[in-house]
Every structure is written in C-alpha cells, then in structure tokens.
Scaffold this active site. Structure first.
Site, short mmCIF file in Angstrom:
data_model
loop_
_atom_site.label_atom_id
_atom_site.label_comp_id
_atom_site.label_asym_id
_atom_site.label_seq_id
_atom_site.Cartn_x
_atom_site.Cartn_y
_atom_site.Cartn_z
N LYS A 1 7.72 -34.14 -80.99
CA LYS A 1 8.32 -33.00 -81.67
C LYS A 1 7.63 -31.68 -81.33
O LYS A 1 8.21 -30.62 -81.48
CB LYS A 1 8.36 -33.25 -83.17
CG LYS A 1 9.34 -34.39 -83.48
CD LYS A 1 9.58 -34.58 -84.94
CE LYS A 1 10.68 -35.61 -85.17
NZ LYS A 1 10.19 -37.00 -85.00
C1 LIG Z 1 10.99 -38.05 -84.97
C2 LIG Z 1 10.48 -39.27 -84.28
C3 LIG Z 1 11.34 -40.23 -83.75
C4 LIG Z 1 12.84 -40.13 -83.91
O1 LIG Z 1 13.36 -39.02 -83.22
P1 LIG Z 1 14.84 -38.49 -83.57
O2 LIG Z 1 15.00 -37.26 -82.75
O3 LIG Z 1 14.84 -38.22 -85.04
O4 LIG Z 1 15.78 -39.58 -83.21
C5 LIG Z 1 10.77 -41.29 -83.06
N1 LIG Z 1 9.44 -41.41 -82.93
C6 LIG Z 1 8.58 -40.52 -83.44
C7 LIG Z 1 7.12 -40.73 -83.25
C8 LIG Z 1 9.06 -39.41 -84.12
O5 LIG Z 1 8.20 -38.52 -84.62
#
Ligand SMILES: *Cc1c(COP(=O)(O)O)cnc(C)c1O
Length: 462
Positions: free
Chosen positions: A112
């Site tokens: 993210k």
């Molecule tokens: C947010 C997240 C996901 C899922 O991602 P999306 O974009 O919500 O599908 C998977 N793994 C980790 C470590 C995350 O932080």
C-alpha cells in the site's frame, strides 16, 4: 481525461477532482472514461529504465493536465525516495516459471506504500495550489491505515483520521498507526470489524452536510489515484520477464480488489496478461462469486491474513461496471440488492466476461501456514501470510506462461503467523527496530456514526 462514476449519476470529474473526492456522490466509484493504450514498442521501451521513469510514462496519460511533467516527475521522485530497495519492486524466482514480486520495501512494509506515498505528494501539491485544507478519513484492516498515516504525517493542509477494528490488527500494524507524533494524525480504534469501519466511513461520505463542512477526502482503496499507482508494477515486472513479446500471468492476494483491479487496467492498456488469479483466504466471497455467479456476504471470519478479512469487496464494483457494459443503472440496481438482501446474482453475460480475465482460488488457514513452511524449505523465502495465500493459489494455476505472485507485505509485519509456521520470528528491518519502544496515542470509539463525527469535528477545530 474525464472520470465517470460506476453508478452513472455523479458529475464527471478531472483526475485531480476524482483524487480529492474519493467516493462519488451517487455512491459509485470513479473510473476513467476511456483507458489509454500503450503500444507494444512503448511497453518494450520500459525495459531497464528506473521504476520512477516507468511510473511517469505509464501514469502520465491518466492525469490529463492536472500536473505539469516537471511537477509530476518531482512528485514521483519524492514518493519512492523512502523505499529500502533501489528497484522499488524487485522480482525473485520461487521455482520453475514462478516469480515473487516483492512489494514490501516501502516505509510501512506493505504494497500500500506504493499508492499512498504517491497520493500524499499529489495531495500536497494540489492542496497548496488551491489554498485548501481537507480531512482524510479512512478505514483499515491494518495496512492501509499505517500507509496513509506514514504518507500524510506532518503534511500541510491535511488532517488524517484512521478507523481500525479494535484488537483485530497486528501489533506492528497498530504501532505504525499509533506512534507517529504529528498533531495531524488521529488513530481511532473502533469496537467492530473492518466492514463496520468501512461502513462508517461510507456513512460519513453519504452525510453530505458533514462531508462538505469538514471537507472530507478519502484515500481508501476506492480512490482512483491509488489504483493508478499500482498499475505501474504490473508493467515493470512483466517487462522484466519478456513482455510485450511474452505474456505473463499474475496471482494477487485479494481483499478489497484494488490491487488486482490495477492489474486489470494494465491488461486493458495493452500489457499481455493471460490470467489474473484472485487469491482469497477463508473469506472467499470473490472466489465463490467467480465460480458460482452469486455474490453473497457471509460475515467476516478473522484469519491469519487479516488485511484480506473482508466481505464487501469495494473495488469489485469497478470490474462489474465493465462486465455490465458500463451500464451505471444496472450497477446501481445490483448494489441496492447487495445492501438490502446481502447478495446478488451476476448476469450470465457479465460472469462470462469476468471469467475470461480472472481465475480464482482460496487458501484455508492450514494451507496458508503449510505454504509458509514449505516455501522457506524450498527457496529460503520467508512469506507473510497474505503472500502465502497467493503462493498457495498460484501453485494450482502454474502453466507454460510465467506466473508472478504479488508479495504484498513483509513477513515481519505478521510475526505471530510466521513464527507459528517456522518456529522463528522474522526481524523488522533495522530502520524500524525501535517501533516497540515508542509510545502510543489512540482513541477507542464505539461503532457509531455520530460519536465518530463528533471526534472529527472536535479534533479539526483545534
Ligand atoms: C491490503 C492488502 C491486501 C489486499 O489488497 P486489496 O487491494 O484490498 O485487494 C493483501 N495483502 C496485504 C498485505 C494488504 O495489506
């Protein structure tokens, strides 16, 4: 470049407006009116250049005239300067035809950061130019909140409020949200689960008087600018394995469908992606929807991959919008059905279109743990539990086409799950080693809209 809502009733916006707004006023999500194309020669020319330069060339057609080229290059440079790896998103090989894309070298150790660091810089430039302030409110199952706080801490013109489910995030995630000392950062522990947090954020956006009064802005994974930032690493990784001359497939650990939707956009832009494989944990609404055609919520079951403990997968609406031939009223109707009855049937035609692009699989808790153990034995790679869900599912989809599984977080962010699988706790990178010594600042709140609105108003008044 214009942005339109998936529900067809909100005004068209520019890139900058869509970014500052987040959720559309008709309850829908913004998508570009048309998807820009990259020609095979342009894709081939991405080979070997810096991540930042690739990011500039891939994202530039989407932003219109929101930023000059110089501004945009500078924003990208600042966004990725804090990453701990020169390649930003390095690729390692796990086994024959199976590769791991490491997306955890950012400041909060999860993918993210790629989107959030960029969005922080974009907001800063846009707000400074407009002479405006905004209040960012977001819900998190752990990683979005820490990435948002890290990206916005100390920036001018922004207060950031993050709602997380009390007791349901890992200690590293919680501390990343509660230890920043800047006064514009507000961590709120809500008595509820992630879907409750997400629902309260949506309620705040749907209360237009409140929304306008506090100048609410959203940076959850529904924000188009976040999806866009994530498109970049699909290109860079595919090109390093021979695209556009050779197709690749991706497996993506999925919760809110943001990350994998970015892969879908890369494919629509012309990147030869054969399959996009949705990997879910035991909260498998997307896997069930894709295999049965029925999208039904089923209550969240807490798992060892908590960032995917989601039942209403917000960004899936964007894929449905295309699958329903961009018919906003059809999307509105099924979303009303979801709200009223907890589920809907995907039409036969739409399901067919989704199945042409996406495959899916799920990993149980036992399979996730076993994958961490086996992967370490086979390749020395220590996987976080989310990545392990991806690797487990990817292994059932291997073919002659190279498979790239997205490693969405660093194992040290989820030390308990990793320790249970391997008997040892993964160490935090040295730059974060003092996380457990810093003091925490957090407000516990009931799962109640007016209590939350009261806190927001009170804090921004100071
Ligand atoms: C947010 C997240 C996901 C899922 O991602 P999306 O974009 O919500 O599908 C998977 N793994 C980790 C470590 C995350 O932080």
């Amino acid at each position: 470049m214009k942005y339109i809502s998936t529900r067809g009733k909100a005004p068209e916006l520019t890139f900058e407006e869509a970014m500052l707004t987040g959720l559309a006023r008709d309850g829908g999500l913004y998508v570009p009116e048309t998807v820009p194309q990259l020609a095979p020669e342009e894709i081939a020319a991405l080979a070997g250049i810096s991540y930042e330069e690739a990011a500039f060339r891939i994202m530039r057609p989407f932003i219109g005239d929101a930023f000059t080229d110089t501004e945009f290059r500078d924003i990208i440079a600042k966004a990725y300067a804090g990453f701990g790896h020169a390649a930003r998103a390095p690729l390692v090989q796990l086994g024959p035809n199976h590769f791991l894309l490491e997306l955890f070298h950012g400041p909060t150790l999860a993918f993210k950061d790629f989107a959030m660091q960029l969005i922080g810089q974009l907001f800063q430039v846009a707000l400074r130019r407009r002479g405006e302030r905004v209040t960012i409110v977001g819900a998190t199952s752990g990683d979005t909140g820490s990435a948002a706080i890290e990206a916005f801490r100390g920036l001018e013109g922004v207060d950031v409020f993050i709602l997380f489910p009390h007791g349901r995030v890992s200690e590293v995630q919680r501390r990343q949200m509660t230890t920043p000392i800047e006064g514009n950062v507000h961590a709120l522990a809500v008595d509820g689960d992630f879907d409750d947090c997400q629902a309260r954020v949506k309620d705040m956006f749907n209360d237009f008087a409140f929304r306008d009064d506090v100048r609410l802005a959203g940076v959850n994974s529904i924000n188009w600018a976040r999806v866009l930032a994530q498109v970049v690493y699909y290109f860079t990784s595919a090109v390093s394995l021979g695209a556009p001359h050779r197709p690749v497939s991706f497996t993506v650990p999925t919760g809110n469908f943001g990350d994998i939707f970015a892969g879908y956009i890369a494919r629509r832009m012309g990147l030869p992606i054969e399959r996009l494989v949705i990997a879910t944990n035991q909260n498998d609404i997307l896997h069930r929807a894709l295999t049965t055609g029925r999208y039904v919520t089923d209550g969240v079951k807490p798992s060892i991959s908590p960032s995917m403990d989601i039942q209403v997968s917000s960004n899936f609406e964007r894929a449905l919008f295309d699958a329903y031939d961009r018919d906003g009223s059809a999307v509105s109707q099924i979303m009303d059905e979801l709200r009223a009855a907890g589920g809907f049937d995907i039409s036969q035609g739409a399901l067919q279109l989704l199945q042409d692009t996406f495959a899916s699989g799920r990993a149980s808790e036992e399979e996730t743990t076993a994958t961490i153990t086996q992967s370490f034995a086979a390749s020395g790679e220590v996987l976080c539990p989310h990545t392990a869900v991806g690797v487990h599912v990817a292994e059932t989809h291997l073919s002659a086409t190279p498979m790239i599984t997205l490693a969405t977080a660093h194992p040290a962010k989820f030390p308990d799950a990793v320790e249970a699988a391997m008997g040892a706790r993964p160490a935090l990178p040295p730059r974060m080693a003092d996380l457990f010594d810093r003091s925490e600042r957090v407000t516990r709140v009931a799962n109640d809209l007016s209590a939350l609105q009261h806190i927001v108003r009170e804090r921004i008044a100071n």
